[in-house]
Motif scaffolding. Structure first.
Motif, mmCIF file in Angstrom:
data_model
loop_
_atom_site.group_PDB
_atom_site.id
_atom_site.type_symbol
_atom_site.label_atom_id
_atom_site.label_comp_id
_atom_site.label_asym_id
_atom_site.label_seq_id
_atom_site.Cartn_x
_atom_site.Cartn_y
_atom_site.Cartn_z
ATOM 1 N N THR A 1 17.708 39.524 22.190
ATOM 2 C CA THR A 1 16.497 40.051 21.557
ATOM 3 C C THR A 1 15.243 39.807 22.384
ATOM 4 O O THR A 1 14.223 40.449 22.153
ATOM 5 C CB THR A 1 16.259 39.382 20.182
ATOM 6 N N HIS B 1 8.484 37.978 4.337
ATOM 7 C CA HIS B 1 8.241 38.025 5.778
ATOM 8 C C HIS B 1 9.574 38.360 6.447
ATOM 9 O O HIS B 1 10.523 37.582 6.361
ATOM 10 C CB HIS B 1 7.705 36.661 6.225
ATOM 11 N N ILE C 1 10.864 32.369 14.352
ATOM 12 C CA ILE C 1 10.599 32.891 15.697
ATOM 13 C C ILE C 1 9.450 32.076 16.292
ATOM 14 O O ILE C 1 8.374 32.002 15.704
ATOM 15 C CB ILE C 1 10.191 34.385 15.643
ATOM 16 N N ILE D 1 2.500 31.843 18.942
ATOM 17 C CA ILE D 1 2.434 32.154 17.501
ATOM 18 C C ILE D 1 1.872 30.952 16.730
ATOM 19 O O ILE D 1 1.037 31.100 15.840
ATOM 20 C CB ILE D 1 3.825 32.548 16.955
ATOM 21 N N THR E 1 13.697 47.604 16.792
ATOM 22 C CA THR E 1 14.172 48.984 16.910
ATOM 23 C C THR E 1 15.684 48.999 17.134
ATOM 24 O O THR E 1 16.404 49.803 16.545
ATOM 25 C CB THR E 1 13.484 49.650 18.124
ATOM 26 N N GLU E 2 16.141 48.102 17.990
ATOM 27 C CA GLU E 2 17.551 48.069 18.377
ATOM 28 C C GLU E 2 18.456 47.582 17.248
ATOM 29 O O GLU E 2 19.675 47.571 17.377
ATOM 30 C CB GLU E 2 17.740 47.134 19.593
ATOM 31 N N HIS F 1 8.569 55.340 13.851
ATOM 32 C CA HIS F 1 9.050 54.195 14.637
ATOM 33 C C HIS F 1 9.896 53.293 13.741
ATOM 34 O O HIS F 1 9.574 53.124 12.568
ATOM 35 C CB HIS F 1 7.864 53.413 15.209
ATOM 36 N N VAL F 2 10.953 52.744 14.287
ATOM 37 C CA VAL F 2 11.843 51.805 13.576
ATOM 38 C C VAL F 2 12.249 52.285 12.167
ATOM 39 O O VAL F 2 12.464 51.476 11.266
ATOM 40 C CB VAL F 2 11.283 50.363 13.491
ATOM 41 N N THR G 1 12.052 52.406 22.051
ATOM 42 C CA THR G 1 11.170 51.244 21.913
ATOM 43 C C THR G 1 9.874 51.573 22.656
ATOM 44 O O THR G 1 9.875 52.408 23.560
ATOM 45 C CB THR G 1 11.768 49.981 22.553
ATOM 46 N N ARG H 1 7.920 35.572 21.642
ATOM 47 C CA ARG H 1 8.695 36.417 22.530
ATOM 48 C C ARG H 1 8.798 35.636 23.827
ATOM 49 O O ARG H 1 7.814 34.995 24.225
ATOM 50 C CB ARG H 1 7.946 37.729 22.790
ATOM 51 N N THR I 1 2.748 50.433 18.302
ATOM 52 C CA THR I 1 3.253 50.140 16.962
ATOM 53 C C THR I 1 2.291 49.259 16.177
ATOM 54 O O THR I 1 2.651 48.662 15.166
ATOM 55 C CB THR I 1 4.644 49.479 17.024
ATOM 56 N N GLY J 1 7.319 42.952 12.015
ATOM 57 C CA GLY J 1 6.922 43.653 13.237
ATOM 58 C C GLY J 1 6.256 42.714 14.221
ATOM 59 O O GLY J 1 6.431 42.829 15.418
ATOM 60 N N SER J 2 5.451 41.799 13.712
ATOM 61 C CA SER J 2 5.007 40.642 14.485
ATOM 62 C C SER J 2 4.735 39.544 13.452
ATOM 63 O O SER J 2 4.740 39.819 12.252
ATOM 64 C CB SER J 2 3.805 40.948 15.376
ATOM 65 N N ALA J 3 4.519 38.321 13.934
ATOM 66 C CA ALA J 3 4.459 37.201 13.000
ATOM 67 C C ALA J 3 3.320 37.375 11.992
ATOM 68 O O ALA J 3 2.187 37.649 12.368
ATOM 69 C CB ALA J 3 4.282 35.905 13.774
HETATM 70 P P1 ADP Z 1 8.445 47.282 20.213
HETATM 71 O O1 ADP Z 1 7.267 46.650 19.518
HETATM 72 O O2 ADP Z 1 8.700 46.742 21.581
HETATM 73 O O3 ADP Z 1 8.567 48.749 20.078
HETATM 74 P P2 ADP Z 1 9.988 46.547 17.989
HETATM 75 O O4 ADP Z 1 9.011 47.206 17.093
HETATM 76 O O5 ADP Z 1 11.402 46.831 17.813
HETATM 77 O O6 ADP Z 1 9.690 46.824 19.461
HETATM 78 O O7 ADP Z 1 9.674 45.010 17.944
HETATM 79 C C1 ADP Z 1 10.641 44.000 17.922
HETATM 80 C C2 ADP Z 1 10.027 42.667 18.212
HETATM 81 O O8 ADP Z 1 8.912 42.420 17.366
HETATM 82 C C3 ADP Z 1 10.937 41.500 17.983
HETATM 83 O O9 ADP Z 1 11.800 41.284 19.053
HETATM 84 C C4 ADP Z 1 9.950 40.353 17.798
HETATM 85 O O10 ADP Z 1 9.499 39.838 19.045
HETATM 86 C C5 ADP Z 1 8.794 41.026 17.134
HETATM 87 N N1 ADP Z 1 8.820 40.754 15.688
HETATM 88 C C6 ADP Z 1 9.253 41.573 14.712
HETATM 89 N N2 ADP Z 1 9.093 41.010 13.505
HETATM 90 C C7 ADP Z 1 8.546 39.784 13.709
HETATM 91 C C8 ADP Z 1 8.139 38.710 12.862
HETATM 92 N N3 ADP Z 1 8.237 38.768 11.537
HETATM 93 N N4 ADP Z 1 7.631 37.601 13.447
HETATM 94 C C9 ADP Z 1 7.514 37.500 14.796
HETATM 95 N N5 ADP Z 1 7.870 38.493 15.630
HETATM 96 C C10 ADP Z 1 8.378 39.617 15.109
#
Ligand code: ADP
Length: 543
Positions: free
Chosen positions: A416, A322, A430, A448, A327-328, A230-231, A184, A433, A522, A302-304
């Motif tokens: 998570t 969406h 979600i 968000i 990663t985990e 990644h992932v 990660t 975080r 990322t 990956g994010s919202a």
């Molecule tokens: P890192 O960015 O720490 O390397 P990851 O790529 O595994 O780790 O990211 C996982 C995190 O990304 C999730 O726990 C969540 O907070 C966030 N995330 C992933 N997809 C979404 C999404 N569609 N909406 C909001 N948050 C998301």
């Protein structure tokens, strides 16, 4: 009573062998670092993967050895995924955007024996090589003609393959054998390693194929912008061959105009990546006044995904999925295929539904809990900390007991760090975080939600809501924004724009314009860095 069915170990090599036989016309199309477009079918890929596997063995790589990659999305990276795991070794994908310090940490922590590197990343390794094991073997992923001058004493990928047999009798081993390793990005502390198995990877591929197979026909072209480094590129390198999809690999050029051009030329139907990437593509679509040829589907995660982004794509007739994962979790937790009645909803309600983080994938159990660990109902209202369980989720971190202990609860679920609600039919929402939530006067404000509301203002290209310390309220939200053009609305105008979605006390105390927002390795907005950049900031009512 025990059942009487065969027990065959699940193997990653079987995925590619199957694709080569059953989907012989499926292709991997790559925009190469060499500057051209390269094409090969699944049968051709299998031949080259066999050659690479023989070459690895010839260099003494065997069961459990870690072989690292530092590379863009392309066919050679894909070949490494299969050749390394195929012989029972472990493919360790390294994120080239990590800091030198993190890179040194993970290569030593993983005890990699070889590193395969794209020409573009050779300088990164040259800069740190004195801190990496001295017996490391480096291989540059190109042919002799394109080998860069280097101080790594590096081998040449194509020469490694030359003359090796194009067939391989793939070995059998227990399905729990390690196959892949991904760290990660470690926004706090050192990166932590997720160590995937053959079993988890094949089950994950089947799980996604179940979803993709229902919407994508064989031969459909899919573009993973989400990186193989990644992932696991969200599992596409394993699920696409199962369905017979053609993968279009973008290589190093991930800006809007380059992506548009590649998608247009190749007729990509579905493109996958984090929201920041789509901002660039949408700008190019606006500039050109049309979509890339054949484009009809985008997967965002990956994010919202900002609500305004979903709305823009859908208005162009591009279906948005969406998804959420980590990663985990290999990494998929939810997918964006909504129930059929969602697409039939009035436009605004449909966008509301798609702004949620999708539906639970088969095999991923979800639970939300309160501060005392008590389970909360999946009623779409209750909000709690999200835990997950399943065959595609880590049971702990590689050689890191401390992080493992922190992450797992007493019942064996993985925490998570996300705060969420879940509807009775398994749709996840979600909120934040947990470390990004803003706590004001004992109440939580979702960053968000604030960002979504702000980004629907046309003057805002992207933004982040962060918590700033306040003596009375504990924390107060501040909106940090990047302008889309010349217009810079004031705080009052933004309040008016956002008012209908929030109580007055939830609205940001300040609006700060910046040229750009810091990104993580990322490609997500790094709120940690942003908060550091705002270390000397004072809220308006305290000045
Ligand atoms: P890192 O960015 O720490 O390397 P990851 O790529 O595994 O780790 O990211 C996982 C995190 O990304 C999730 O726990 C969540 O907070 C966030 N995330 C992933 N997809 C979404 C999404 N569609 N909406 C909001 N948050 C998301």
């Amino acid at each position: 009573m025990q059942g009487m069915m065969m027990h065959r170990p699940l193997r990653i090599s079987d995925i590619l062998s199957y694709a080569a036989e059953v989907h012989p016309t499926g292709e991997i199309v790559s925009a190469r670092t060499e500057g051209d477009i390269h094409r090969q079918t699944y049968p051709q890929t299998l031949s080259r993967v066999s050659q690479l596997a023989h070459a690895l063995r010839a260099r003494g790589i065997g069961m459990g050895d870690r072989v690292a990659t530092l590379a863009w999305n392309g066919y050679r990276h894909f070949e490494l995924y299969y050749a390394v795991s195929g012989i029972g070794a472990v493919c360790h994908t390294i994120n080239p955007r990590l800091s030198a310090e993190q890179l040194i940490y993970i290569v030593n922590h993983a005890q990699d024996r070889m590193i395969f590197v794209d020409t573009t990343f050779v300088p990164i390794l040259e800069a740190v090589k004195d801190h990496l094991p001295s017996d490391m073997t480096y291989v540059v992923m190109t042919d002799r003609a394109h080998m860069p001058e280097n101080s790594l004493d590096a081998l040449c990928y194509e020469e490694l393959l030359d003359g090796q047999p194009t067939e391989m009798d793939w070995p059998e081993f227990p399905e729990d054998t390690a196959a892949g390793l991904c760290y990660t990005s470690g926004t706090t502390g050192n990166p932590k390693g997720a160590l995937y198995t053959h079993r988890s990877t094949v089950l994950h591929a089947l799980m996604i194929a179940l979803v993709q197979g229902s919407v994508f026909e064989e031969g459909v072209k899919v573009l993973p912008v989400v990186p193989l480094f990644h992932v696991n590129a969200w599992g596409l390198p394993y699920s696409a061959p199962l369905i017979g999809l053609t993968l279009v690999m973008p290589g190093p050029a991930l800006d809007g105009p380059s992506l548009f051009k590649l998608m247009d030329q190749e007729g990509v139907y579905s493109a996958w990546g984090v929201p920041t990437v789509w901002l660039g593509l949408l700008a190019e679509i606006k500039e050109k006044g049309r979509l890339p040829n054949g484009f009809g589907d985008v997967v965002v995660g990956g994010s919202a995904a900002p609500r305004s982004m979903i709305e823009t794509f859908e208005k162009h007739g591009v279906n948005v999925g969406h998804a959420w994962g980590m990663t985990e979790m290999s990494p998929i937790g939810t997918h964006g295929n909504m129930p059929p009645d969602v697409q039939a909803l009035p436009f605004d309600q449909m966008i509301d539904m798609k702004s949620k983080q999708g539906r639970r994938a088969f095999g991923v159990d979800l639970k939300i809990v309160d501060d005392d660990g008590n389970r909360l109902p999946h009623d779409g209202q209750a909000v709690g900390e999200l835990y997950v369980r399943g065959n595609t989720i880590v049971s702990g971190y590689y050689h890191n007991d401390e992080a493992t202990e922190k992450a797992m609860d007493a019942e064996g679920w993985f925490g998570t760090g996300d705060i969420a609600s879940i509807t009775p039919n398994g749709i996840l929402s979600i909120q934040d975080r947990s470390k990004d939530l803003i706590k004001s006067g004992g109440e939580w404000i979702s960053s968000i939600d604030l960002e979504n509301a702000a980004m629907s203002h046309p003057a805002i290209a992207s933004c982040a809501a962060i918590a700033m310390p306040h003596p009375k309220w504990d924390e107060r939200p501040v909106l940090v924004a990047v302008a889309a053009g010349e217009e810079r609305p004031g705080l009052e105008e933004m309040h008016a724009h956002m008012a209908e979605h929030f109580a007055k006390w939830q609205l940001p105390d300040d609006l700060v314009w910046v040229d750009d927002l810091p990104l993580t390795a990322t490609g997500k907005v790094s709120k940690l860095t942003l908060r550091q950049q705002f270390a000397d900031y004072t809220l308006p009512d305290l000045r």
